[in-house]
Design an enzyme around this catalytic site. Structure first.
Site, mmCIF file in Angstrom:
data_model
loop_
_atom_site.group_PDB
_atom_site.id
_atom_site.type_symbol
_atom_site.label_atom_id
_atom_site.label_comp_id
_atom_site.label_asym_id
_atom_site.label_seq_id
_atom_site.Cartn_x
_atom_site.Cartn_y
_atom_site.Cartn_z
ATOM 1 N N LYS A 193 34.158 48.038 32.661
ATOM 2 C CA LYS A 193 33.933 47.563 34.150
ATOM 3 C C LYS A 193 33.934 48.714 35.014
ATOM 4 O O LYS A 193 34.638 49.549 35.111
ATOM 5 C CB LYS A 193 34.850 46.325 34.449
ATOM 6 C CG LYS A 193 34.905 45.334 33.749
ATOM 7 C CD LYS A 193 36.173 44.358 34.531
ATOM 8 C CE LYS A 193 36.156 42.759 33.501
ATOM 9 N NZ LYS A 193 37.141 42.214 33.780
ATOM 10 N N ARG B 74 25.347 57.287 62.458
ATOM 11 C CA ARG B 74 24.475 56.027 62.170
ATOM 12 C C ARG B 74 25.127 55.174 61.069
ATOM 13 O O ARG B 74 24.842 53.928 61.018
ATOM 14 C CB ARG B 74 22.990 56.076 61.588
ATOM 15 C CG ARG B 74 22.248 56.774 62.868
ATOM 16 C CD ARG B 74 20.704 57.418 62.107
ATOM 17 N NE ARG B 74 21.327 58.347 61.127
ATOM 18 C CZ ARG B 74 20.442 58.733 59.976
ATOM 19 N NH1 ARG B 74 19.475 57.991 59.754
ATOM 20 N NH2 ARG B 74 20.776 59.522 58.965
ATOM 21 N N HIS C 61 42.130 44.085 32.992
ATOM 22 C CA HIS C 61 41.818 44.540 34.361
ATOM 23 C C HIS C 61 42.384 43.453 35.426
ATOM 24 O O HIS C 61 42.259 42.315 35.022
ATOM 25 C CB HIS C 61 40.613 44.783 34.496
ATOM 26 C CG HIS C 61 39.930 45.198 35.795
ATOM 27 N ND1 HIS C 61 39.439 44.324 36.683
ATOM 28 C CD2 HIS C 61 40.161 46.229 36.674
ATOM 29 C CE1 HIS C 61 39.431 44.859 38.036
ATOM 30 N NE2 HIS C 61 39.732 45.825 37.701
ATOM 31 N N LYS D 253 45.256 30.135 35.893
ATOM 32 C CA LYS D 253 44.878 30.642 34.722
ATOM 33 C C LYS D 253 45.774 32.219 34.744
ATOM 34 O O LYS D 253 46.400 32.641 33.598
ATOM 35 C CB LYS D 253 43.577 31.057 34.408
ATOM 36 C CG LYS D 253 42.856 31.922 35.039
ATOM 37 C CD LYS D 253 41.430 31.921 34.677
ATOM 38 C CE LYS D 253 40.624 33.174 35.359
ATOM 39 N NZ LYS D 253 39.139 33.649 34.967
ATOM 40 N N ASP D 254 45.933 32.752 35.941
ATOM 41 C CA ASP D 254 46.588 34.228 35.862
ATOM 42 C C ASP D 254 48.115 33.865 36.093
ATOM 43 O O ASP D 254 48.754 34.491 35.518
ATOM 44 C CB ASP D 254 45.998 34.868 37.205
ATOM 45 C CG ASP D 254 44.412 34.987 37.221
ATOM 46 O OD1 ASP D 254 43.995 34.961 36.419
ATOM 47 O OD2 ASP D 254 44.107 35.409 38.313
ATOM 48 N N TYR E 96 31.780 44.550 40.884
ATOM 49 C CA TYR E 96 31.897 45.307 39.560
ATOM 50 C C TYR E 96 30.745 44.980 38.567
ATOM 51 O O TYR E 96 29.998 44.081 38.538
ATOM 52 C CB TYR E 96 33.267 45.145 38.805
ATOM 53 C CG TYR E 96 33.564 43.588 38.502
ATOM 54 C CD1 TYR E 96 33.426 43.242 37.363
ATOM 55 C CD2 TYR E 96 33.832 42.709 39.731
ATOM 56 C CE1 TYR E 96 33.775 41.820 37.005
ATOM 57 C CE2 TYR E 96 34.480 41.358 39.257
ATOM 58 C CZ TYR E 96 34.201 41.018 38.001
ATOM 59 O OH TYR E 96 34.476 39.719 37.801
ATOM 60 N N HIS F 288 42.573 40.364 33.300
ATOM 61 C CA HIS F 288 41.902 39.673 32.597
ATOM 62 C C HIS F 288 41.134 40.661 31.436
ATOM 63 O O HIS F 288 40.988 41.821 31.759
ATOM 64 C CB HIS F 288 40.665 39.199 33.337
ATOM 65 C CG HIS F 288 41.183 38.354 34.423
ATOM 66 N ND1 HIS F 288 40.287 38.035 35.676
ATOM 67 C CD2 HIS F 288 42.062 37.188 34.543
ATOM 68 C CE1 HIS F 288 41.066 37.176 36.566
ATOM 69 N NE2 HIS F 288 42.011 36.666 35.701
ATOM 70 N N ASP G 140 26.314 42.347 37.175
ATOM 71 C CA ASP G 140 27.125 42.693 38.239
ATOM 72 C C ASP G 140 27.584 41.412 38.899
ATOM 73 O O ASP G 140 27.139 40.343 38.948
ATOM 74 C CB ASP G 140 25.955 43.330 39.523
ATOM 75 C CG ASP G 140 25.409 44.649 39.260
ATOM 76 O OD1 ASP G 140 26.265 45.294 38.747
ATOM 77 O OD2 ASP G 140 24.354 44.752 39.825
ATOM 78 N N ASN G 141 28.747 41.642 39.409
ATOM 79 C CA ASN G 141 29.682 40.567 39.836
ATOM 80 C C ASN G 141 30.081 40.900 41.285
ATOM 81 O O ASN G 141 30.416 42.336 41.532
ATOM 82 C CB ASN G 141 30.897 40.376 39.061
ATOM 83 C CG ASN G 141 30.495 39.843 37.588
ATOM 84 O OD1 ASN G 141 29.567 38.863 37.442
ATOM 85 N ND2 ASN G 141 30.905 40.615 36.692
ATOM 86 N N ARG H 210 44.413 39.041 41.175
ATOM 87 C CA ARG H 210 43.368 38.453 39.966
ATOM 88 C C ARG H 210 43.680 39.191 38.532
ATOM 89 O O ARG H 210 43.324 40.493 39.021
ATOM 90 C CB ARG H 210 42.044 38.443 40.673
ATOM 91 C CG ARG H 210 41.518 37.777 41.711
ATOM 92 C CD ARG H 210 40.072 37.737 42.133
ATOM 93 N NE ARG H 210 39.663 37.245 43.190
ATOM 94 C CZ ARG H 210 39.111 35.667 43.065
ATOM 95 N NH1 ARG H 210 39.198 35.112 42.116
ATOM 96 N NH2 ARG H 210 39.123 35.152 44.331
#
Length: 182
Positions: free
Chosen positions: A70, A23, A117, A168-169, A130, A61, A47-48, A58
């Site tokens: 995180k 299942r 991260h 920004k990165d 995360y 940061h 929570d993100n 990404r």
């Protein structure tokens, strides 16, 4: 839940018990008592959820105030996830660890406060979840340059392909210029 300490021992790879049959499957991704029994006494406040296409990178940061721990995982697709130690008093300052997280392996990475991260998407797309130990504070957000030669991160990008970056990165600072933790 199985806990594996990585080369930087404060960063942990967690593998939950997965109960599956024809299942589908069930797993417990967060249980305060289970994590505390493993030595991770954590309190999450946010929570993100992000979704990114193949090749999106990404990071790296961090927040210089209200530093966030995180707990990260992938629920669809696959990423290579990285944590960089920005604690100047640490013997592993400026070092990084990485792990491949996927919907198939169900693994999670614990990235404590004091670390930058980031991740790069290895599949067609990935959904990344995360939990954080402190709230997002835009004024305190900083970005460590993802390809700083001083870090030597071995991002698993296909040969000849550049990652897709947010402005920004792309404008992240090298370690020598970053604000770091004591």
């Amino acid at each position: 839940m199985e806990l594996q300490r990585l080369a930087i021992p404060e960063v942990c790879l967690l593998t939950p018990r997965v109960f599956g049959d024809a299942r589908g499957f069930f797993l417990e991704s967060w249980n305060r008592k289970t994590f505390a029994d493993l030595g991770l006494d954590l309190d999450f406040v946010q929570d993100n959820h992000s979704r990114s296409a193949s090749g999106v990178l990404r990071g790296l940061h961090y927040q210089i105030q209200q530093a966030q721990g995180k707990l990260v995982r992938v629920v669809e697709g696959e990423v290579f996830d990285v944590a960089v130690d920005l604690r100047q008093s640490s013997p592993t300052f400026g070092c990084w660890v990485g792990a491949t997280l996927s919907a198939e392996n169900h693994q999670m990475l614990w990235v404590p406060p004091g670390f930058a991260h980031g991740f790069v998407v290895l599949s067609k797309f990935a959904q990344f979840l995360y939990k954080t130990t402190d709230y997002y504070l835009p004024a305190a957000e900083r970005c460590l340059l993802w390809n700083d030669p001083a870090l030597g991160i071995d991002w698993p990008m296909p040969v000849g392909e550049a990652p897709l970056l947010a402005a920004k990165d792309a404008a992240g600072l090298p370690l020598a210029q970053c604000e770091c933790f004591a």
